[in-house]
Design an enzyme around this catalytic site. Sequence first.
Site, PDB file in Angstrom:
ATOM      1  N   GLU A 116      31.880  90.148  17.001  1.00  0.00           N
ATOM      2  CA  GLU A 116      32.036  91.361  16.194  1.00  0.00           C
ATOM      3  C   GLU A 116      30.680  91.933  15.786  1.00  0.00           C
ATOM      4  OE1 GLU A 116      34.902  93.224  12.772  1.00  0.00           O
ATOM      5  OE2 GLU A 116      35.378  91.344  13.766  1.00  0.00           O
TER       6      GLU A 116
ATOM      7  N   SER B 168      47.448  95.775  25.576  1.00  0.00           N
ATOM      8  CA  SER B 168      48.060  95.659  24.251  1.00  0.00           C
ATOM      9  C   SER B 168      49.317  96.508  24.192  1.00  0.00           C
ATOM     10  CB  SER B 168      47.084  96.120  23.163  1.00  0.00           C
ATOM     11  OG  SER B 168      47.749  96.224  21.915  1.00  0.00           O
TER      12      SER B 168
ATOM     13  N   ASP C 280      36.477  86.453   7.660  1.00  0.00           N
ATOM     14  CA  ASP C 280      37.730  86.867   8.302  1.00  0.00           C
ATOM     15  C   ASP C 280      38.101  85.948   9.456  1.00  0.00           C
ATOM     16  OD1 ASP C 280      37.605  88.901   6.494  1.00  0.00           O
ATOM     17  OD2 ASP C 280      37.150  90.465   7.957  1.00  0.00           O
TER      18      ASP C 280
ATOM     19  N   GLY D 255      42.425  96.548   5.825  1.00  0.00           N
ATOM     20  CA  GLY D 255      41.591  95.532   5.180  1.00  0.00           C
ATOM     21  C   GLY D 255      42.177  94.150   5.267  1.00  0.00           C
TER      22      GLY D 255
ATOM     23  N   TYR E 111      29.335 100.370   4.902  1.00  0.00           N
ATOM     24  CA  TYR E 111      29.356  98.900   4.849  1.00  0.00           C
ATOM     25  C   TYR E 111      27.968  98.350   5.166  1.00  0.00           C
ATOM     26  CZ  TYR E 111      31.028  94.129   5.768  1.00  0.00           C
ATOM     27  OH  TYR E 111      31.220  92.768   5.751  1.00  0.00           O
TER      28      TYR E 111
ATOM     29  N   ASP F 143      30.404  87.006   1.566  1.00  0.00           N
ATOM     30  CA  ASP F 143      30.255  86.136   2.740  1.00  0.00           C
ATOM     31  C   ASP F 143      28.945  86.377   3.470  1.00  0.00           C
ATOM     32  OD1 ASP F 143      31.175  88.614   3.691  1.00  0.00           O
ATOM     33  OD2 ASP F 143      32.514  87.733   5.194  1.00  0.00           O
TER      34      ASP F 143
END
Length: 387
Positions: free
Chosen positions: A163, A70, A175, A127, A227, A39
């Site tokens: 992000e 949360s 995502d 993931g 990453y 991507d």
Amino acid sequence: MGAQQVQHVRDAFEALYAVEPEGVWAAPGRVNLIGEHTDYNDGFVMPFALPHTALAAVARRTDGVLRLHSSDIEGGVVELALEGLTPQRDDAWTAYPAGVVWALREAGHAITGADIHLTSTVPTGAGLSSSAALEVVVALALNDLYDLGLQRWQLARLCQRAENVYVGAPTGIMDQTASACCEAGHALFLDTRDLSQKQIPFDLAAEGLRLLVVDTQVKHAHSGGEYGKRRAGCEKGAALLGVDALRDIPYADLDAALARLGDEEEVRRLVRHVVTEDARVERVVSLLESGDTRAIGPILNEGHASLRDDFRVSCPELDLVVDTAAANGALGARMTGGGFGGSAIVLAEATDVDTLTKAVHEAFAAAGHPAPRVFEAVPSAGAHRVN
């Protein structure tokens, strides 16, 4: 999700903030069927949404305050001033919803504040895009409440910016687009360069098939250095080959492109994975459109070998799932997600699910690994308002 779960989220919001929420929204995690690390190379991906979702009860504020809570994280309500939202200053979970508010305001949208209560059934660190689900559910709620009129692909873009810039994780667009745009019973064929989409029917149950997700319980973090190194290596390969992105290297020209890279062995491996992975996505699309779902199994196996050997983002636990699945009658298996842990997927005949699940658990026990979590992945709906 059931009406009781939605009501529980509403009740929790009211207990926290002493007002009723203006609505409840849901956004799912995702499984990527094929197309890994393509991507951010302007390539092809093929995710589908999970039934596991992030839920958000939300109400607007007019005083420039963002309050976040949360039910999945210990601690009380976190209060933030909108004017004080600054990229990469927050390393807690709140960076994801706060980053969305920051991105919306940076894009010129007049968000004046919000009270938000979140809960999620998307496994974290597996993931399966738990962070994207948090981002998208907040973006959709604010889009609706503030009548921003943004389309789903635009929300995905803003969430990706949140992000990348606010959180500081160099992820691609897949995502967020999957969470925002997937349809039940389908996989999403997405061209990440122009964001064109095609919904591909993917009704496994109708064909007597199942897709299992095996969460290895090995946690990963996209904002970690490995990453980023892979992404930088891909960008280096594109620059050395004189193209805008690795997407621009035709599969038929791969050998010639690799030869031009000379002694850049690490870059060669990354380029080889991305170019062959794009081709695998196109092969899977063709097979699914022709109704030959079982034939995608070997392509999943190929994808895992490429991620393991060329991109080098697998781990012993992921390899163990894939090897055990192959030895026990699976049609195909591969790691899914960014790698360095997380989950693997296993395509199997429905009649083989129990045997495969037992074999994976026994293999993990024999290797001394903690027990994995195994569940069925059912292609589900993208983000939507539920109340």
